[in-house]
Design a protein around this motif. Structure first.
Motif, PDB file in Angstrom:
ATOM      1  N   TRP A1260       0.864  -1.183   0.000  1.00  0.00           N
ATOM      2  CA  TRP A1260       0.000   0.000   0.000  1.00  0.00           C
ATOM      3  C   TRP A1260       0.897   1.228   0.000  1.00  0.00           C
ATOM      4  O   TRP A1260       1.899   1.284   0.720  1.00  0.00           O
ATOM      5  CB  TRP A1260      -0.882  -0.002   1.266  1.00  0.00           C
ATOM      6  N   CYS A1261       0.543   2.200  -0.843  1.00  0.00           N
ATOM      7  CA  CYS A1261       1.335   3.422  -0.827  1.00  0.00           C
ATOM      8  C   CYS A1261       0.380   4.574  -1.060  1.00  0.00           C
ATOM      9  O   CYS A1261      -0.484   4.518  -1.950  1.00  0.00           O
ATOM     10  CB  CYS A1261       2.429   3.282  -1.869  1.00  0.00           C
ATOM     11  N   GLU A1262       0.527   5.595  -0.240  1.00  0.00           N
ATOM     12  CA  GLU A1262      -0.470   6.674  -0.188  1.00  0.00           C
ATOM     13  C   GLU A1262      -0.641   7.379  -1.533  1.00  0.00           C
ATOM     14  O   GLU A1262      -1.738   7.815  -1.891  1.00  0.00           O
ATOM     15  CB  GLU A1262      -0.052   7.692   0.888  1.00  0.00           C
ATOM     16  N   THR A1263       0.452   7.485  -2.278  1.00  0.00           N
ATOM     17  CA  THR A1263       0.377   8.222  -3.553  1.00  0.00           C
ATOM     18  C   THR A1263      -0.662   7.619  -4.487  1.00  0.00           C
ATOM     19  O   THR A1263      -1.411   8.338  -5.144  1.00  0.00           O
ATOM     20  CB  THR A1263       1.771   8.206  -4.239  1.00  0.00           C
ATOM     21  N   TRP A1264      -0.724   6.265  -4.568  1.00  0.00           N
ATOM     22  CA  TRP A1264      -1.571   5.613  -5.581  1.00  0.00           C
ATOM     23  C   TRP A1264      -2.807   4.914  -4.999  1.00  0.00           C
ATOM     24  O   TRP A1264      -3.743   4.631  -5.728  1.00  0.00           O
ATOM     25  CB  TRP A1264      -0.737   4.581  -6.356  1.00  0.00           C
ATOM     26  N   CYS A1265      -2.810   4.606  -3.655  1.00  0.00           N
ATOM     27  CA  CYS A1265      -3.906   3.813  -3.084  1.00  0.00           C
ATOM     28  C   CYS A1265      -4.793   4.715  -2.204  1.00  0.00           C
ATOM     29  O   CYS A1265      -4.269   5.605  -1.516  1.00  0.00           O
ATOM     30  CB  CYS A1265      -3.363   2.668  -2.226  1.00  0.00           C
ATOM     31  N   ALA A1273      -3.524  -3.224   4.676  1.00  0.00           N
ATOM     32  CA  ALA A1273      -2.168  -3.240   4.086  1.00  0.00           C
ATOM     33  C   ALA A1273      -1.206  -4.127   4.869  1.00  0.00           C
ATOM     34  O   ALA A1273      -1.152  -4.063   6.096  1.00  0.00           O
ATOM     35  CB  ALA A1273      -1.629  -1.813   4.043  1.00  0.00           C
ATOM     36  N   LYS A1274      -0.456  -4.961   4.137  1.00  0.00           N
ATOM     37  CA  LYS A1274       0.537  -5.820   4.786  1.00  0.00           C
ATOM     38  C   LYS A1274       1.918  -5.156   4.801  1.00  0.00           C
ATOM     39  O   LYS A1274       2.761  -5.486   5.623  1.00  0.00           O
ATOM     40  CB  LYS A1274       0.595  -7.170   4.062  1.00  0.00           C
ATOM     41  N   THR A1275       2.178  -4.270   3.827  1.00  0.00           N
ATOM     42  CA  THR A1275       3.398  -3.435   3.888  1.00  0.00           C
ATOM     43  C   THR A1275       3.005  -2.044   3.408  1.00  0.00           C
ATOM     44  O   THR A1275       2.114  -1.902   2.566  1.00  0.00           O
ATOM     45  CB  THR A1275       4.541  -3.951   2.979  1.00  0.00           C
ATOM     46  N   ILE A1276       3.684  -1.042   3.959  1.00  0.00           N
ATOM     47  CA  ILE A1276       3.419   0.343   3.531  1.00  0.00           C
ATOM     48  C   ILE A1276       4.705   0.896   2.937  1.00  0.00           C
ATOM     49  O   ILE A1276       5.779   0.802   3.546  1.00  0.00           O
ATOM     50  CB  ILE A1276       2.949   1.213   4.720  1.00  0.00           C
ATOM     51  N   ASP A1277       4.601   1.432   1.720  1.00  0.00           N
ATOM     52  CA  ASP A1277       5.782   1.965   1.046  1.00  0.00           C
ATOM     53  C   ASP A1277       5.696   3.486   1.016  1.00  0.00           C
ATOM     54  O   ASP A1277       4.618   4.045   0.779  1.00  0.00           O
ATOM     55  CB  ASP A1277       5.835   1.416  -0.385  1.00  0.00           C
ATOM     56  N   LEU A1278       6.813   4.149   1.280  1.00  0.00           N
ATOM     57  CA  LEU A1278       6.820   5.623   1.263  1.00  0.00           C
ATOM     58  C   LEU A1278       7.154   6.110  -0.142  1.00  0.00           C
ATOM     59  O   LEU A1278       8.208   6.680  -0.387  1.00  0.00           O
ATOM     60  CB  LEU A1278       7.843   6.148   2.285  1.00  0.00           C
ATOM     61  N   CYS A1279       6.238   5.844  -1.087  1.00  0.00           N
ATOM     62  CA  CYS A1279       6.494   6.263  -2.479  1.00  0.00           C
ATOM     63  C   CYS A1279       6.653   7.781  -2.550  1.00  0.00           C
ATOM     64  O   CYS A1279       6.038   8.510  -1.780  1.00  0.00           O
ATOM     65  CB  CYS A1279       5.308   5.927  -3.387  1.00  0.00           C
ATOM     66  N   ASN A1280       7.420   8.229  -3.530  1.00  0.00           N
ATOM     67  CA  ASN A1280       7.475   9.667  -3.789  1.00  0.00           C
ATOM     68  C   ASN A1280       6.126  10.120  -4.335  1.00  0.00           C
ATOM     69  O   ASN A1280       5.472   9.377  -5.068  1.00  0.00           O
ATOM     70  CB  ASN A1280       8.556   9.956  -4.835  1.00  0.00           C
ATOM     71  N   ASN A1281       5.739  11.346  -3.995  1.00  0.00           N
ATOM     72  CA  ASN A1281       4.478  11.875  -4.523  1.00  0.00           C
ATOM     73  C   ASN A1281       4.789  12.982  -5.524  1.00  0.00           C
ATOM     74  O   ASN A1281       5.222  14.072  -5.152  1.00  0.00           O
ATOM     75  CB  ASN A1281       3.629  12.439  -3.370  1.00  0.00           C
ATOM     76  N   PRO A1282       4.588  12.703  -6.828  1.00  0.00           N
ATOM     77  CA  PRO A1282       4.965  13.690  -7.842  1.00  0.00           C
ATOM     78  C   PRO A1282       4.125  14.970  -7.755  1.00  0.00           C
ATOM     79  O   PRO A1282       4.508  16.007  -8.276  1.00  0.00           O
ATOM     80  CB  PRO A1282       4.724  12.960  -9.160  1.00  0.00           C
ATOM     81  N   LYS A1283       2.981  14.863  -7.048  1.00  0.00           N
ATOM     82  CA  LYS A1283       2.082  16.020  -6.987  1.00  0.00           C
ATOM     83  C   LYS A1283       2.507  16.965  -5.850  1.00  0.00           C
ATOM     84  O   LYS A1283       2.696  18.165  -6.054  1.00  0.00           O
ATOM     85  CB  LYS A1283       0.653  15.525  -6.756  1.00  0.00           C
TER      86      LYS A1283
END
Length: 1349
Positions: A1260-1265, A1273-1283
């Motif tokens: 799960w990553c906040e940017t896309w989900c 969520a079983k893992t949380i990824d700190l994706c970059n947020n292009p916005k």
């Protein structure tokens, strides 16, 4: 080596150890070699060799508490007393394996004596005791003594290597990934020219300038330096970077010369940038383009992508011999450079014989025979386009085949039939065919009893009646009557004559008194003079075919291939204007450099020995180099000078002139000299017995005439003296004075002859023995320092041989050297001596690439010149560089140190790459597995063979290693047949590889399937391991470990990484093993990871893999790390690891990863999570929904590479690694493709390497989900947020509440570790803590500077 060992038998004080060693070594080395030794020691370039012998000793293994020990055929002893006992039964035990680099004592070389290996530290008492006993015994020939360096209790500290550097990578700050644990300091922007800033780093410059007006300039410099050296980094705008290179170059040129290089290093290593400084001139003359960096040492091009300090050290060593040689011969300054850059012709291995000889009978002539009238004659026709493989019809004698045959030999029959085939089918081969018939040469001989002679006379008869071509055609039809396997008989010849020419008188044609016997001996004479060897023979355009190529079944194919190859050479010659319409093609061919008047393998062989002329001192104590120099100084010559008085070729004739063979040799040499201007001949006596008055008469007469007579008279007298009748007269009692000739000064000769002592002949005999390695009485010829001989007793060396030797000597480099020496304006004798010495020096040097003459236009603004010290040997180093490029970072260090000989770059010391091929298919056996180990521990490292070039790579420390096929399917199906580049014989069962230097070792292994397994496939699905239950149990146990792989670079991501690890451990009961990519971890992480493992109870291993040279290199650090995530999954981990889960450093795990490991991948080699679709507002950023990705993926999803699980067994089985690398190689050449390398590549390959889509909750990553799905969520990824471009740390604390707790827990642990270290450091002595820092620095450098060499 052994002389050095003897001088350092015992070293006591360690403090002066280094200086003492240099002093001792200095006795055997020149100044330049001492500099190179210091350089090698500073680089620690021999440390791997020391470590290797240490590892070899550990495999013995050493007996307990032994400072030194001997190993005698596998049995050990610490005492010299036991040697005798162990030697007795040694013969019954197998001999030990000796390595190429082993030091063997130079005793009597016997093969049947025992081998004693001494493991000891040179310079210790124990070593001296052993050495004394063993060197004596080896000298007597009772044993072979081998020394291997061994330290009984080595220090625990690690070896610190110099030559590491720090890279400053330009980093994108788009996501503000800055670590907040660092001190927050305000960045100050400084303008160096702004004089209003009075205080800089505590100095008040306003006041200082007022108080000290006299050093105003120096204060300004200091202030400027302090401003520039503050560590404040200011973001650069794009336009500010445009002309940085020009600014840098002008700045470098404005400071004193010797500071300029240091400034260049500081600038280049602190401001990597991509601007360019452009020399129009360089681009035109040596092809250097803007931004390129080039380095030349003595004109040799050094490619910094390939070379490292150790290979540069090897180049410097190789150059040192030639440089010192020229220096010792008195050649200085610009002359040195000119001579060095002379193109010395590499030794040719395909010489051709001149075929313009009357003894050759030509069957056809394409240029003049009417049959070929319709063909075009222009050589330009060669350049006309045709279909590949078509041979053009041109009316020129381009391809000439000459056959040397004895008509009566069985082999001749098939060759003649083949020649007929070539001739009759004019279409396939445009050959001109010639014959040389070698028949009996006796004067009175009957053609009715010797078929060869009869055949030759019949040929002459037909040629007289009709013409030669007709005669040769008759001969071809005559051979049609002879079956293959039979020979031409007298009957065949006479019956052919009767049938075709019934009116002819057979007796007149074939009989003893034949009128058709003309020139019968010519063929045999030509064959003898050509020096070609056993019949039958064939020459193609003069080049002899080897005996294997003479097989009639192969000959047609071989000649066709030769025609293809020569056509290309002719096309080039026409294109370059060397071969024109007016040229005679055969003359053009016969004037090439490789054409010789005769073939003498002794003269033409590629294995050549040379004398070293570059020294002068006293004789009896001298080494061979010095003896040679003295010999050259004392030598007197017979000369036939060129019009300029110089001789380009100097021949020394060595022999015993009381023997016929010695006299013949010198006579041939003098005859040759008479016919060849530019040659001089010197004579060295090598009497068969001890030199005395009786056995040196002739030589003393020769020497006396050289000392007292004019050149012409001396040569004529000696020629008379060498004739056999003169020797007989002398033996019969004739006096020497009665043999003198007109024009000689008789009195001067007699006086000298009667008073010559025999002593100087003793020194000549000693020279022959020590330097030329001749036994008394043996003969040799030396041409410009090249030694030919010793000759066999019956072996002749004729005038023709001398002619050939002169030609070969001149074409090597003598002619070019003479032209250069002539410009020096010396006296003829000194000039001729110098030509001989320089020629020997240059031709003996190993042939490398062409040296370039790099010179600059007079440019004071951009050319920096540093001159060498007076009268020292120097290297000519030229560097062309843009100060602000990657090349400059490496080169500036190389240059600073090349003034004092030291370099800095980054190396990987311990990778042994290789290539493996299956002999039966010629293809790489993909999936084949190798192991590397020692005899006592066979499996220490393992790897797999890639399909890409059959490449494999193994890592090991220096030592002797055994390479084997891995137990299991690899060993069951395959066997190793041969191997190159290893240290054991090519057919030895055990493949031994010795790593004893910093150079990677490249080996080639050829394997073959075992006969009974020929149809088995290594990677096939059905034949799973049939290893028996034990192995299966082992695998069951093995599966209970959770293998997690991750990469991190920089302190911020290492902080995330520790938190990710903690989150994994908190959610599983299964034992965990973490695998980290070693290349980019910081020293602090590597130091603290062990404490963390201890505290939390997990295992870890650091893995690394050297990026293969053939795989497209990435330069940006982030992309290199992405490459490691995906490109080497099959080879990064030991082959025993079956499944691995990759987890990004900035991820937090909330479930048991055992679930993911055990998930069924349904036959796919790996599983990835697709990108979420649920957060609607990000739709515009989902690039995979449009364009290329939409059409490529079709109905499939685009997956994220932050988390994936790999079934390594399946991955290796389907060779997924090879497929991914192949696709990467194709796509990565385009800088615009694979923008997210680790993610785009598997998605691009989804059709070839299937991806199992993992359930969405695995990532799960906040940017896309959307927010609702976060709960599961079983893992949380700190994706970059292009916005929003929110910084990582802020996002982490906001999105994952437990992140802050984990972070604090780790910080406390690190604090505790630091406190423990500080307490320990206070207890330690200052020296050991210093060492600790040194170790840290070494690791820091290694990890921050990933130059992949």
């Amino acid at each position: 080596f052994w002389q050095f060992v003897d001088t350092v038998k015992e070293l006591t004080s360690v403090r002066s150890y280094y200086n003492l060693i240099l002093k001792k070594a200095g006795q055997f080395l020149t100044d330049l070699q001492v500099s190179l030794l210091k350089f090698a020691l500073a680089l620690r370039s021999y440390s791997p060799a020391v470590h290797a012998s240490q590892q070899i000793a550990s495999d013995e293994p050493p007996p307990e508490a032994c400072p030194a020990f001997v190993s005698i055929h596998g049995q050990h002893s610490c005492s010299t007393k036991e040697i005798k006992k162990l030697l007795k039964a040694a013969a019954g035990r197998p001999k030990p394996y000796l390595y190429k680099n082993d030091h063997t004592y130079p005793g009597v070389n016997k093969t049947d004596v025992p081998v004693v290996i001494l493991y000891a530290e040179i310079g210790t008492k124990k070593f001296t005791t052993f050495h004394k006993v063993l060197s004596e015994k080896a000298g007597e020939g009772t044993l072979v003594y081998v020394l291997r360096h061994y330290v009984a209790d080595p220090k625990p500290q690690k070896m610190l290597l110099s030559g590491y550097g720090v890279e400053l990578a330009i980093k994108s700050t788009e996501y503000k990934a800055v670590d907040d644990t660092k001190v927050k300091g305000q960045l100050t922007i400084v303008n160096a020219e702004d004089d209003n800033i009075d205080e800089v780093q505590g100095f008040l410059f306003g006041k200082l300038k007022k108080s000290h007006p006299e050093i105003q300039e120096q204060l300004t410099e200091l202030r400027k330096h302090l401003l520039e050296s503050t560590n404040d980094m200011v973001p650069l705008k794009v336009w500010e970077m445009q002309d940085l290179s020009f600014q840098a170059a002008s700045r470098i040129m404005s400071v004193p010369k010797f500071d300029a290089l240091k400034l260049m290093r500081d600038l280049s290593q602190n401001f990597p940038s991509k601007a360019s400084l452009f020399f129009q001139h360089l681009s035109e003359t040596i092809g250097v383009h803007p931004g390129d960096g080039e380095l030349f040492i003595n004109g040799l091009h050094i490619d910094l992508d390939i070379h490292n300090p150790f290979s540069i050290l090897d180049i410097l060593r190789g150059e040192a011999r030639v440089l010192e040689g020229l220096h010792n011969l008195g050649i200085k300054g610009e002359h040195q450079g000119k001579l060095l850059r002379l193109p010395v012709n590499a030794v040719d291995d395909s010489y051709a014989l001149d075929i313009r000889h009357p003894a050759i009978m030509w069957l056809n002539d394409i240029e003049n025979d009417p049959v070929y009238r319709s063909w075009p004659t222009g050589v330009q026709e060669l350049l006309r386009a045709t279909f590949p493989g078509v041979i053009r019809q041109i009316r020129r004698n381009f391809f000439n085949l000459v056959l040397f045959l004895d008509p009566v030999r069985e082999e001749s029959v098939e060759l003649v039939k083949l020649a007929e085939l070539f001739y009759k089918h004019k279409i396939p081969l445009r050959l001109v065919i010639g014959f040389v018939f070698v028949v009996n040469t006796k004067d009175e001989i009957d053609g009715f009893s010797d078929a060869g002679v009869g055949f030759y006379r019949l040929l002459n008869y037909i040629a007289d009646e009709y013409d030669l071509s007709q005669a040769l055609l008759s001969m071809l039809s005559m051979y049609n009557k002879v079956d293959v396997g039979e020979t031409l008989s007298v009957d065949t010849v006479s019956s052919y004559l009767k049938r075709k020419f019934p009116k002819a008188n057979a007796e007149r044609i074939l009989g003893v008194e034949s009128e058709y016997d003309d020139k019968r001996q010519d063929g045999a004479l030509f064959h003898q003079k050509s020096g070609l060897g056993a019949l039958p023979l064939a020459l193609f355009n003069g080049v002899p075919l080897s005996p294997d190529e003479m097989d009639p079944d192969e000959l047609e194919t071989i000649i066709l291939q030769r025609i293809m190859d020569t056509t290309t050479a002719f096309q080039r010659a026409v294109f370059m204007g060397q071969l024109t319409e007016g040229s005679d093609v055969v003359d053009y061919l016969m004037e090439e450099a490789n054409v010789v008047p005769r073939m003498n393998p002794l003269i033409l062989s590629t294995d050549r020995q040379y004398l070293d002329f570059t020294d002068t001192t006293m004789f009896s104590f001298l080494d061979s180099r010095d003896k040679t120099a003295v010999m050259a100084k004392r030598m007197k010559y017979f000369t036939n000078s060129d019009e300029d008085g110089m001789s380009a070729v100097t021949m020394w004739i060595v022999g015993d002139f009381e023997k016929v063979s010695g006299r013949k040799l010198l006579l041939s040499a003098l005859k040759h000299m008479k016919a060849s201007p530019g040659v001089r001949v010197g004579v060295i006596d090598n009497p068969s017995g001890k030199p005395s008055e009786d056995n040196t008469v002739l030589y003393r007469a020769i020497w006396a005439s050289l000392l007292t007579q004019k050149n012409k008279a001396a040569a004529e007298f000696v020629q008379k003296l060498l004739k056999e009748e003169s020797s007989q007269l002398l033996q019969q009692g004739t006096k020497m004075k009665d043999l003198l000739i007109q024009g000689m000064d008789d009195d001067a000769f007699e006086k000298k002859f009667n008073t010559l002592e025999v002593d100087f002949i003793r020194s000549q005999q000693q020279f022959c023995q020590d330097v030329l390695k001749l036994r008394p009485g043996q003969r040799a010829v030396i041409s410009n320092g090249r030694i030919l001989g010793p000759f066999e007793e019956q072996e002749e060396f004729t005038v023709e041989d001398f002619h050939l030797l002169e030609k070969i000597t001149l074409s090597g480099s003598a002619e070019k050297v003479k032209a250069k020496v002539k410009q020096m304006g010396m006296k003829p004798k000194q000039a001729s001596d110098l030509v001989m010495k320089v020629d020997a020096l240059l031709t003996a040097a190993p042939k490398g690439e062409v040296r370039r003459d790099v010179h600059f236009i007079k440019d004071s603004h951009s050319v920096l010149r540093l001159s060498p010290r007076e009268n020292e040997v120097f290297y000519d180093v030229v560097a062309i560089v843009d100060p602000l490029t990657r090349e400059a970072q490496k080169m500036s260090s190389v240059l600073i140190v090349s003034c004092i000989l030291l370099l800095a770059m980054v190396l990987s010391i311990n990778h042994s790459p290789g290539h493996c091929f299956d002999l039966s298919t010629g293809q790489p056996p993909r999936g084949l597995q190798f192991t590397l180990g020692m005899s006592r521990d066979p499996l220490m490292y393992d790897t797999i063979v890639m399909a890409n070039l059959g490449y494999f790579q193994l890592k090991a420390n220096p030592g002797a290693w055994i390479l084997r096929l891995r137990k299991g399917r690899s060993e069951d199906i395959y066997q190793i047949l041969t191997h190159d580049g290893t240290d054991s014989p090519a057919d030895a069962g055990d493949v031994i590889v010795v790593l004893n230097s910093f150079h990677s070792k490249i080996i080639k292994v050829r394997v073959q399937k075992k006969a009974e397994k020929i149809n088995e496939d290594l990677l096939s699905e059905n034949s799973e391991s049939k290893g028996g239950s034990k192995k299966d149990d082992g695998e069951k146990k093995k599966e209970d470990v959770l293998n997690i792989f991750s990469v991190a670079s920089g302190h911020l991501y290492e902080r995330f990484l520790r938190i990710m690890m903690l989150s994994v451990l908190r959610h599983t009961e299964t034992p965990v093993k973490f695998w980290f990519l070693k290349n980019y971890l910081s020293p602090s992480f590597k130091e603290t990871i062990s404490h963390m493992a201890e505290t939390y109870g997990f295992q870890y291993e650091l893995v690394q893999y050297k990026w293969p040279r053939w795989l497209h290199q990435q330069t940006e650090k982030q992309r290199i790390i992405w490459g490691y995530k995906i490109l080497f999954l099959d080879v990064l981990f030991p082959l025993a690891v079956d499944k691995i889960i990759f987890v990004d450093a900035d991820q937090i795990v909330r479930a048991d990863l055992k679930e993911l490991r055990d998930l069924d991948l349904e036959g796919a080699p790996y599983g990835y999570t697709p990108f979420c679709d649920s957060r609607r507002e990000m739709e515009g950023y989902r690039f995979w929904k449009t364009g290329y990705w939409a059409s490529h993926l079709g109905h499939r999803k685009y997956h994220i590479s932050a988390l994936y699980v790999v079934d390594l067994k399946k991955f290796r089985k389907i060779a997924a690694g090879d497929r991914l690398r192949g696709q990467y190689q194709a796509l990565s050449q385009d800088p615009n493709s694979l923008s997210n390398l680790d993610q785009d590549l598997p998605n691009n390959m989804i059709h070839q390497v299937a991806i199992k889509s993992l359930p969405q909750e695995w990532l799960w990553c906040e940017t896309w989900c959307d927010d609702t799905s976060k709960v599961t969520a079983k893992t949380i990824d700190l994706c970059n947020n292009p916005k929003t471009k929110e910084p990582k740390l802020t996002a982490a604390a906001r999105i994952v509440p437990e992140w802050v707790e984990y972070d604090n827990e780790i910080k406390q642990l690190l604090r505790r570790v630091q406190e423990q270290e500080d307490t320990a450091a206070q207890k330690q002595t200052p020296s050991s803590s210093q060492h600790k820092n040194g170790e840290q620095i070494k690791t820091l450098f290694f990890n921050l500077c990933p130059f992949h060499m």
